[in-house]
Every structure is written in C-alpha cells, then in structure tokens.
Design a protein around this motif. Structure first.
Motif, PDB file in Angstrom:
ATOM      1  N   LEU A   1       0.841  -1.228   0.133  1.00 29.25           N
ATOM      2  CA  LEU A   1      -0.078   0.014   0.084  1.00 29.25           C
ATOM      3  C   LEU A   1       0.903   1.079   0.101  1.00 29.25           C
ATOM      4  N   ALA A   2       1.885   1.192   0.577  1.00 25.36           N
ATOM      5  CA  ALA A   2       2.545   1.981   0.516  1.00 25.36           C
ATOM      6  C   ALA A   2       3.756   2.549   0.086  1.00 25.36           C
ATOM      7  N   SER A   3       3.808   1.546  -1.207  1.00 28.60           N
ATOM      8  CA  SER A   3       4.466   1.950  -2.717  1.00 28.60           C
ATOM      9  C   SER A   3       3.485   2.200  -3.493  1.00 28.60           C
ATOM     10  N   SER A   4       2.151   2.089  -3.620  1.00 30.44           N
ATOM     11  CA  SER A   4       1.304   2.608  -4.739  1.00 30.44           C
ATOM     12  C   SER A   4       0.304   3.355  -4.571  1.00 30.44           C
ATOM     13  N   CYS A   5       0.358   3.813  -3.271  1.00 28.11           N
ATOM     14  CA  CYS A   5      -0.593   5.506  -2.720  1.00 28.11           C
ATOM     15  C   CYS A   5      -0.251   6.549  -2.009  1.00 28.11           C
ATOM     16  N   LYS A   6       0.658   6.859  -3.021  1.00 25.62           N
ATOM     17  CA  LYS A   6       0.857   8.032  -2.945  1.00 25.62           C
ATOM     18  C   LYS A   6       0.419   9.134  -2.058  1.00 25.62           C
ATOM     19  N   ASP A   7      -1.302   9.103  -2.452  1.00 27.07           N
ATOM     20  CA  ASP A   7      -2.093   9.826  -1.987  1.00 27.07           C
ATOM     21  C   ASP A   7      -2.792   9.767  -0.503  1.00 27.07           C
ATOM     22  N   LEU A   8      -2.296   9.022   0.155  1.00 26.32           N
ATOM     23  CA  LEU A   8      -2.889   8.178   0.727  1.00 26.32           C
ATOM     24  C   LEU A   8      -2.447   9.548   2.023  1.00 26.32           C
ATOM     25  N   GLN A   9      -3.946   9.554   2.829  1.00 28.20           N
ATOM     26  CA  GLN A   9      -4.551  10.134   3.714  1.00 28.20           C
ATOM     27  C   GLN A   9      -4.360  10.499   5.173  1.00 28.20           C
ATOM     28  N   GLU A  10      -5.532   8.968   4.850  1.00 28.83           N
ATOM     29  CA  GLU A  10      -6.346   7.840   6.149  1.00 28.83           C
ATOM     30  C   GLU A  10      -5.938   6.436   6.050  1.00 28.83           C
ATOM     31  N   LEU A  11      -5.735   6.025   6.927  1.00 31.26           N
ATOM     32  CA  LEU A  11      -5.478   4.516   7.216  1.00 31.26           C
ATOM     33  C   LEU A  11      -6.090   4.238   8.511  1.00 31.26           C
ATOM     34  N   ARG A  12      -7.048   3.410   8.303  1.00 28.08           N
ATOM     35  CA  ARG A  12      -7.450   2.540   9.862  1.00 28.08           C
ATOM     36  C   ARG A  12      -7.389   1.036   9.368  1.00 28.08           C
ATOM     37  N   VAL A  13      -7.293   0.622  10.303  1.00 29.06           N
ATOM     38  CA  VAL A  13      -6.992  -0.898  10.516  1.00 29.06           C
ATOM     39  C   VAL A  13      -7.708  -1.846  11.389  1.00 29.06           C
ATOM     40  N   PHE A  14      -8.956  -2.357  10.813  1.00 24.24           N
ATOM     41  CA  PHE A  14      -9.741  -2.967  12.558  1.00 24.24           C
ATOM     42  C   PHE A  14      -8.638  -4.374  12.411  1.00 24.24           C
ATOM     43  N   PRO A  15      -9.361  -4.889  13.763  1.00 26.19           N
ATOM     44  CA  PRO A  15      -9.291  -6.048  13.738  1.00 26.19           C
ATOM     45  C   PRO A  15     -10.179  -7.390  13.733  1.00 26.19           C
ATOM     46  N   SER A  16     -10.038  -8.504  13.034  1.00 24.18           N
ATOM     47  CA  SER A  16     -10.583  -9.182  12.646  1.00 24.18           C
ATOM     48  C   SER A  16     -11.209  -9.969  13.146  1.00 24.18           C
ATOM     49  N   GLU A  17      -9.688 -10.217  14.640  1.00 24.59           N
ATOM     50  CA  GLU A  17      -9.987 -11.220  15.746  1.00 24.59           C
ATOM     51  C   GLU A  17      -9.645 -10.383  17.091  1.00 24.59           C
ATOM     52  N   PRO A  18     -10.693  -9.343  17.701  1.00 23.03           N
ATOM     53  CA  PRO A  18     -10.443  -8.589  18.699  1.00 23.03           C
ATOM     54  C   PRO A  18     -10.467  -9.002  19.850  1.00 23.03           C
ATOM     55  N   TYR A  19     -11.182 -10.399  20.321  1.00 22.33           N
ATOM     56  CA  TYR A  19     -11.091 -10.929  21.905  1.00 22.33           C
ATOM     57  C   TYR A  19     -10.192 -12.748  21.834  1.00 22.33           C
ATOM     58  N   ASP A  20      -9.329 -12.131  21.493  1.00 24.88           N
ATOM     59  CA  ASP A  20      -8.545 -13.509  20.524  1.00 24.88           C
ATOM     60  C   ASP A  20      -7.012 -13.273  21.348  1.00 24.88           C
ATOM     61  N   HIS A  21      -6.166 -13.761  22.111  1.00 22.13           N
ATOM     62  CA  HIS A  21      -5.062 -13.143  22.649  1.00 22.13           C
ATOM     63  C   HIS A  21      -4.593 -13.282  21.969  1.00 22.13           C
ATOM     64  N   GLU A  22      -4.380 -14.208  21.532  1.00 22.54           N
ATOM     65  CA  GLU A  22      -2.545 -14.481  20.492  1.00 22.54           C
ATOM     66  C   GLU A  22      -2.638 -13.963  19.507  1.00 22.54           C
ATOM     67  N   PRO A  23      -1.949 -13.369  18.808  1.00 20.35           N
ATOM     68  CA  PRO A  23      -1.672 -13.166  16.838  1.00 20.35           C
ATOM     69  C   PRO A  23      -2.774 -13.729  16.543  1.00 20.35           C
ATOM     70  N   ASN A  24      -3.240 -13.773  15.357  1.00 23.87           N
ATOM     71  CA  ASN A  24      -2.950 -14.827  14.091  1.00 23.87           C
ATOM     72  C   ASN A  24      -3.434 -14.529  12.896  1.00 23.87           C
ATOM     73  N   ILE A  25      -3.060 -13.448  12.985  1.00 24.78           N
ATOM     74  CA  ILE A  25      -2.234 -13.125  11.739  1.00 24.78           C
ATOM     75  C   ILE A  25      -0.833 -12.221  11.773  1.00 24.78           C
ATOM     76  N   ALA A  26      -0.045 -11.979  10.350  1.00 28.65           N
ATOM     77  CA  ALA A  26       1.200 -11.067  10.481  1.00 28.65           C
ATOM     78  C   ALA A  26       1.371  -9.503  10.141  1.00 28.65           C
ATOM     79  N   LEU A  27       0.328  -9.470  11.263  1.00 30.96           N
ATOM     80  CA  LEU A  27       0.382  -7.584  11.678  1.00 30.96           C
ATOM     81  C   LEU A  27       0.599  -7.698  13.150  1.00 30.96           C
ATOM     82  N   THR A  28       2.126  -6.312  12.550  1.00 31.93           N
ATOM     83  CA  THR A  28       2.852  -5.645  13.396  1.00 31.93           C
ATOM     84  C   THR A  28       2.947  -4.506  13.312  1.00 31.93           C
ATOM     85  N   GLU A  29       3.575  -3.581  14.251  1.00 31.33           N
ATOM     86  CA  GLU A  29       3.771  -2.409  14.149  1.00 31.33           C
ATOM     87  C   GLU A  29       4.833  -2.407  12.467  1.00 31.33           C
ATOM     88  N   GLN A  30       5.209  -3.079  12.661  1.00 30.34           N
ATOM     89  CA  GLN A  30       5.754  -3.564  10.698  1.00 30.34           C
ATOM     90  C   GLN A  30       4.738  -1.920   9.838  1.00 30.34           C
TER      91      GLN A  30
END
Lengths: 654, 164
Positions: A395-424
C-alpha cells in the motif's frame, strides 16, 4: 494569514482600496472596497463585492468599533454569510452587540456539540431562523458500551421545539442520540421543506419511523443511517416513497439488517436521476447490485451488499461492465463477505477511487494487494488486519496520496495474534505516504522505536489513534513503557488534534503531552498512568483540549479539583473505573456551577454514598442549561449544597 | 471471591498490582470472554494472584463498536441481543454465539443480574414478535430466532407463547 479589515480609517477619506486576502481558508483573491467617508457622515453607497473572507478582529490598525456599528446592516449580513465555519461564526457573535444581533438574525446553520450544554428554549430564543441543525448526544465511550442504556440524549424534545420555532428547518444531523419513531413522525409532519436527515450512531427507532420519513418528506434529498441500531420490523418502509418522489441524492441504509424489497429499491433508483450516493445493506445480492449499478452510472459513492455468490461468468461480465461505466465513482464501501473471484469486476473503477472501505471484507492479503495495486489515487483506506504487514508495505508503495488509514481487528477478542500484522505495517505506511494525516490502528505489539520512526517520518499527522489490543502491553523490545514513543508523536506532530493511546504508559508520557500537545483537542486514555500527576499534566498543559475520555486509570480527585476551572474551557470529561470519589464529585459540583457533574452508577446508587466511595462513571460537561431534567435514576448531578443535590426525576413526582 | 483483590492501590508499574482493574468482580460477572469461560473458572479455582490482565475481558475493550462486532463475521459470527430485566434501570447485551447451550446462557445471565435476585423467568422475543419462554425450542433454533431477552418476575409470567 487571511486578514480582512472591516472598517475604514478614521478621519481620512478612503480611496477605493484593494484589500488582499493572503491565503486563508476561503481562498478569496482580492476584495475591492469603494467608500468615501468622513468621520461624522453616514456611510454612503457601500458597494462591494465579497468573494469569501475570513473575518478577524484586528485591533490597533486604524479600525474603530464606531465605524463598524455604522456599517449598514445588510452589508454586515452579506459579509457574515460567507463565514460558515461554526467556530468562526461563534467568534463573530462575540465581537460586539451589533454583530451578536446580526448573527442572531442571519445564522442559518447551527452546531451543538453536546445536547445538554444548551437547551431547546435557549436556542429558539436566540436564533431567528435555523435551517440546518447538527446535534451530538452521548459521550464517545457510549460506542463501547460504557454508558448505560437509558442515560439520555433524547432527540424528541429538540425536534418538538424546532418544529414550533423553525418550520423551515431543512437539515437535521444527529449523532449518538436516542431517536424515537415519534420523533421521526414529527419530522415528517412539521418541516415542509425537509431535505437532509443523517442519523449517525443513533438508536431508539424502528423502520416504522422510516415509513413516516419516506411518506411525508416530499423534498428529501439525503437519508443516511450510519451505524445506527434500527429495530427492523418491516423491510417495505422503502415502498412508502411516493411514485412522484424523485429528489433523492443520497441514501445510506447499510446498517439495516432485514431484507429490502428489491423491486421498490430498484424503482426508487430508477426515478431519482440525482442519486449520487447509494449504500445498500447486506441483503442486496450481487446480481441485484449489478442491476442497480447499471441503472445509476452517475454514482459517486457506492456501498454494496454481499459481494459473493457462486461463480457465474455471465454475472461477472455484467458486473464488470456496470462498474466500467461508473465514471464518477470515487468511493466504495460495503463489500461484506467478498468472494475474491469477483474482485476483478472492480478493477476498472479502482483507478478513480479516492475512498475505499474494506473493513467488513474478510479478504486475505494477496487479494487485497492485487486490488490495491489498481487504486493508485486512494486517499482513504479502511481495512481489516488481514492486510498484514506485507499488504501495508505494498500500500505504501502504490498509494502515495493516502491521507487516512484505518486498520480494524478481525479477531479483537483473541489474545494470541492470528495474522502477521505488527507495528511494521504502520511504520511502512507512515514512512511511505507523504500525505498521511489520520491513523486508526489496531495491533498486538508496539515499540518506542517504531513510534519514534512514525513521528519523525510523518510530522503531518493530525489524528493518531493506536489500540494495542492487550491492555498494559509494554514495548516488545525493551519491555519498558511506551512513553518515549508517544512522546515523540506529540513532540513532532505539531498539528496533532486527536490522540488515543494504549499499551503500558506512565505519568512521564503525560508530562510530554502537556508540554507539546498544544493543538490537541481530543485525548482518549485507557489503563494508563500512575497517579493524579498524569491527569494534572494533561489538564494544565493542553491549551486546546476539548474532550478528554478516560477509563481504568489511577486518576482521582486531586488533579480534577485543582484543575476545575479548566473543565469549563472543555466540552466534556469522561472518567470511568478511575479513582474519583463521591466526595470529590460533590466538591466539584459545588465549586463549579456552570458544569454538570454527573455521577453514573450502573448498579443503582452506591449503598453508603460515603465521601470515600469511588464512583463508577463520571461525566462532566460545561452547560448554560443547568442540571438536566431528564436524568434517569442511575444518574446524579452534583450541584450546589448537599441539600440541593438534584434528585432523579422519579423523586420529583408527587 | 476476595473483595480485597479488587481494591485499587497505587504503585509503580509491574509491582504485581491490579492497577486499572478496579472492578475485577464486574469483569468476571460480565463474562465477555468468548470461549474463555473455562479460563476464568480455572483462575478462580487456583486463586492465582497474578493480575487478570491477559485473561479477562473488560467491558468495552478493545474499543470496537457493536455494529462492527455484529457485522464482521458472516452468518454464524456474532449475535448480540439486548437483555432487559424487570426493575433494572439499564440493559445489557449478550452475544448468543458465545454459548453452546441453554445452561451456559442461563448461568451467564444469572451471574450478570445476580444483584436482582433469582426470582426471574427468562423470556425472549422471536423473529415473529412473539414472546416465548426461554427453553421452549431447541437451542440452535433459539439462537437463530431470538431478537431480545427479558427476565420477567415470576409472578408476572402469564400466558406466554405464540399468538394464536
């Protein structure tokens, strides 16, 4: 920047002059003001063309109040009509009595940020003719079930009062209010030229109330139900728009749950040529969507229903064809339950999209990356964390006009991470997107290093809301607090208006926020800080703070009482599960008559109500309307002396 | 449940203090952890002194709107229904997807509303608008058709059932 002097030089004759407006938000190139005037004579033929100005009261530059007062009223009205920002309008009304009076007569648009800060009679007494009204009710934390049902924010008294005073009302926008069917019926009955109804995060009404709107509002242009809870009794309320009704421009019913009678919806779309925005609900199947899109190629904003069905090549072609004809489409949402095989039907529309809401679409990262690679002009993206770090990098390399990003949790109540999304992922976007201003990000780990990188790469951020799902989660590298990271955010992002923090943070971060957060208007805290000192730093340091909402923090009476007068400069303060005592609330209520200090006890009144007893929820807001008369039995407003403490309404009845 | 454990004390972070979790009792009662009912029971059984931070759900955390919770999963995902109790000033919401049987649901309701006593009969409104007794139909059918739950005082229960 952007200063236009209203007035004339004292004691001299003014030649036709050119005042240049430099920058400013109204983009007026220049204004010619031709006047000839001598000190004691009346202003004559004040002819001027105003193209849009930002009025600023500038003292000591040869401008006289007396001169302003002898400005013909029509001239002042005309000038003021260009001042439409609510904040500026409020400032205008404070300049002098004449300007206050003029504003009373000619203000048409009104914004009320807290419905209990004023009352309907106060409004109708002050303003002569309001055409557009926006009201906000419950505090923001009501969205997360922290405000008990029945707390208040009823729309009916407002609508009833407006019905009497402003029969010409055309627009009503309500947020977090309880709107009854009766209130909706009243809208249909009272306002002949009603055009815009927007209900955002509201509840209390059913589709029966929508029947009234559909049947009675003959000039309706906009009907938007945004994330509202609607009692879905009948789907066929939509059939109540009369056949001669053709004025619809925007329809958003995405939050409705039941099936809509498609034929009625199709006929509606058919006969409304000005329809620009259409957001249907989940019940509209893909093959029906194709029909709608084909009938309305002029749409600029589309919200789909279900975006999945079994594989059908002819439907695929139909959809792709329909989308390819939507030359104006800029915004896409809905997309519940997406079948990846149907995503390519959107590709022709993607290059024009500036806003894309995929936050209900459980699409995996590779399909997301493919889709986003076509959306080079994207400015706003809402997406689920399925996008993962690699997707955000793309996304960072293709959308240079990006002004707003919202990333929502798919499994907010799971305590273990279920996908490879981190601070990176967030770091990639912050580093790669030069126009990024607004962030909402749910993740499961964070580091000071990442936050510092974000802050230094993107000082243009104005909204930064980070939710690390595990409360008290430390810097995963150092195991220490995230003070330094959030501190960097407030220090580097000098225009930061909104901040939400999470994770393990101490009082130190509040010291930094108080020192640097000079433009901060809204701050949200959870499970943060060590002591009252933290709260004190915020209240004493953040000059522009309007809304402060706190849950589960060890903040108590001392900081609150010490900074009591600060609370009158803010819209509201919410504190739940903190360390505020009943006694502290009493003192605050007594000290500050222009604040409503509401103690909210969900489980009924505290047994002892002793001074040391801690309150569950505290909601403090400034008001000119006094304690409210509609408080339910679990809300107590602290006022004046103990004997005059406002009893709940039940006790007022004989 | 030792109430002392719910007292908030100030201290440096990491001192093993349940900072920020004043109402542990409330958390356990609210029972919002999906599928982790067992975990909470385990904790109570072992009376572990570690802070409940990682294992217990707080009301409204993480901050995700109800509309988003409901809409996110397709079909069998989330199914929030309002629960009203006669005489209580407020409503609560439960996610029927979290329970696999009537026993589990009723236990949770009992915990949630224990302060109002036990003299209540659970009833619900189904898709057709009829008020039924909870337990009349098989669990799965109930979970699919239940729109609202209401705990009615036993003495007020009269003639419930589908309208003829």
């Amino acid at each position: 920047m952007g200063v236009f002097w209203v007035g004339v030089e004292i004691g001299s004759e003014l030649q036709p002059a050119q005042f240049q407006v430099l920058g400013g938000k109204y983009q007026a190139p220049s204004i010619e003001l031709g006047l000839s005037h001598s000190l004691r004579s009346e202003l004559q033929s004040a002819q001027f063309q105003v193209l849009g100005v930002k009025l600023r009261w500038v003292l000591g530059l040869g401008v006289s109040i007396r001169m302003i007062q002898s400005f013909p009223e029509e001239a002042l009205e005309h000038v003021l009509s260009f001042v439409d920002s609510h904040g500026d309008r409020n400032s205008v009304s404070l300049v002098c009595k004449t300007w206050y009076e003029t504003d009373r007569w000619c203000r048409r648009r009104l914004f009320i940020g807290n419905c209990y800060a004023v009352s309907p009679p106060i409004v109708t007494r002050r303003f002569w003719d309001i055409r557009s009204l926006t009201i906000k009710g419950k505090p923001h934390f009501a969205d997360y079930n922290l405000v008990p049902q029945g707390w208040g924010a009823h729309a009916l008294p407002w609508i009833a009062a407006m019905g009497e005073a402003y029969p010409g009302l055309e627009e009503l926008r309500l947020k977090r209010m309880v709107v009854s069917d009766e209130a909706l019926e009243l809208i249909g009955k009272c306002f002949r030229n009603f055009r815009v109804l927007v209900l955002c995060c509201c509840d209390g009404f059913s589709t029966d109330g929508l029947v009234s709107i559909a049947a009675n509002c003959r000039n309706l242009r906009v009907l938007e139900l945004i994330e509202s809870e609607v009692d879905d009794i009948r789907g066929n309320w939509i059939s109540h728009f009369p056949d001669c009704f053709t004025s619809l421009e925007s329809l958003n019913i995405s939050c409705l749950e039941s099936d809509l009678p498609f034929a009625a919806l199709e006929r509606l779309v058919d006969r409304c040529p000005n329809l620009k925005s259409l957001r249907v609900n989940r019940s509209v199947p893909l093959e029906k969507l194709a029909i709608l899109v084909r009938k309305a190629p002029q749409l600029t904003d589309l919200g789909t229903g279900l975006f999945m069905t079994d594989s059908r090549p002819e439907l695929h072609t139909k959809l792709a064809g329909a989308f390819s004809r939507c030359n104006e489409l800029k915004s896409l949402s809905g997309l519940w339950d997406v079948a990846p095989s149907y995503l390519p039907t959107l590709y022709s529309a993607c290059p024009r999209l500036t806003s894309l809401n995929l936050s209900y679409a459980p699409i995996q990262s590779p399909d997301l990356v493919k889709l986003l690679s076509h959306c080079k002009n994207l400015q706003r993206l809402w997406v689920l964390d399925y996008i993962e770090d690699r997707g955000l990098e793309a996304l960072a390399s293709s959308c240079k006009d990006l002004q707003e990003l919202r990333v929502f949790p798919s499994e907010p109540y799971d305590h273990e991470p279920n996908i490879a999304l981190t601070e990176q992922g967030l770091v990639s976007v912050a580093v790669g997107c030069p126009k990024l201003q607004s962030v909402l990000y749910f993740c499961r780990r964070m580091s000071n290093h990442a936050l510092v990188t974000i802050a230094t790469s993107r000082p243009t951020l104005t909204r930064f809301r980070l939710c690390i799902i595990e409360p008290l989660c430390p810097d995963y590298v150092t195991q220490g607090p995230l003070d330094e990271g959030f501190g960097a955010i407030v220090e580097h992002c000098k225009d930061l208006k909104r901040l939400s923090m999470s994770g393990f943070i101490t009082d130190r971060v509040f010291q930094l926020i108080g020192a640097h957060g000079k433009k901060l208007e809204m701050l949200s805290l959870a499970f943060a800080g060590n002591s009252d000192v933290g709260l004190h730093y915020v209240l004493s340091g953040c000059k522009n703070l309007k809304k402060l909402e706190i849950r589960d923090c060890p903040f108590g009476d001392r900081a609150l009482l010490f900074n009591a007068s600060k609370l009158e400069t803010m819209r509201s303060l919410w504190m739940s599960s903190c360390q505020v005592s009943y006694g502290g609330c009493q003192v605050l209520g007594e000290k500050m008559p222009r604040l409503n200090v509401e103690v909210i006890h969900e489980k009924g009144l505290p047994e002892s109500r002793s001074e040391q007893c801690l309150v569950e929820h505290l909601y403090v807001y400034r008001t000119v309307a006094g304690p409210r008369s509609d408080a339910p039995e679990f809300v107590w407003t602290m006022k004046d002396s103990p004997s005059m403490r406002c009893p709940p309404k039940e006790q007022l009845l004989p | 449940m030792d109430l002392k454990e719910t007292e908030l004390t100030l201290g440096l972070p990491g001192a093993g203090v349940k900072r920020g979790f004043m109402d542990t009792l409330d958390l356990l009662k609210s029972n919002r952890s999906r599928g982790t009912t067992k975990r909470i029971d385990d904790q109570e059984a072992t009376s572990s002194p570690k802070p409940p931070a990682a294992k217990v759900q707080s009301v409204g955390w993480p901050p995700v709107r109800a509309s988003r919770k409901n809409a996110m999963k397709s079909g069998a995902g989330c199914n929030f229904v309002k629960v009203a109790v006669d005489g209580a000033p407020y409503l609560r919401k439960v996610d029927l997807e979290m329970y696999g049987s009537y026993e589990e649901l009723l236990k949770a309701l009992e915990e949630m509303f224990s302060c109002y006593g036990s003299d209540y009969v659970p009833t619900y409104e189904d898709k057709d608008g009829d008020w039924m007794m909870v337990g009349d139909v098989p669990w799965k059918m109930f979970a699919e058709t239940c729109k609202k739950i209401r705990l009615v005082k036993s003495c007020d229960v009269v003639g419930l059932g589908p309208k003829l």
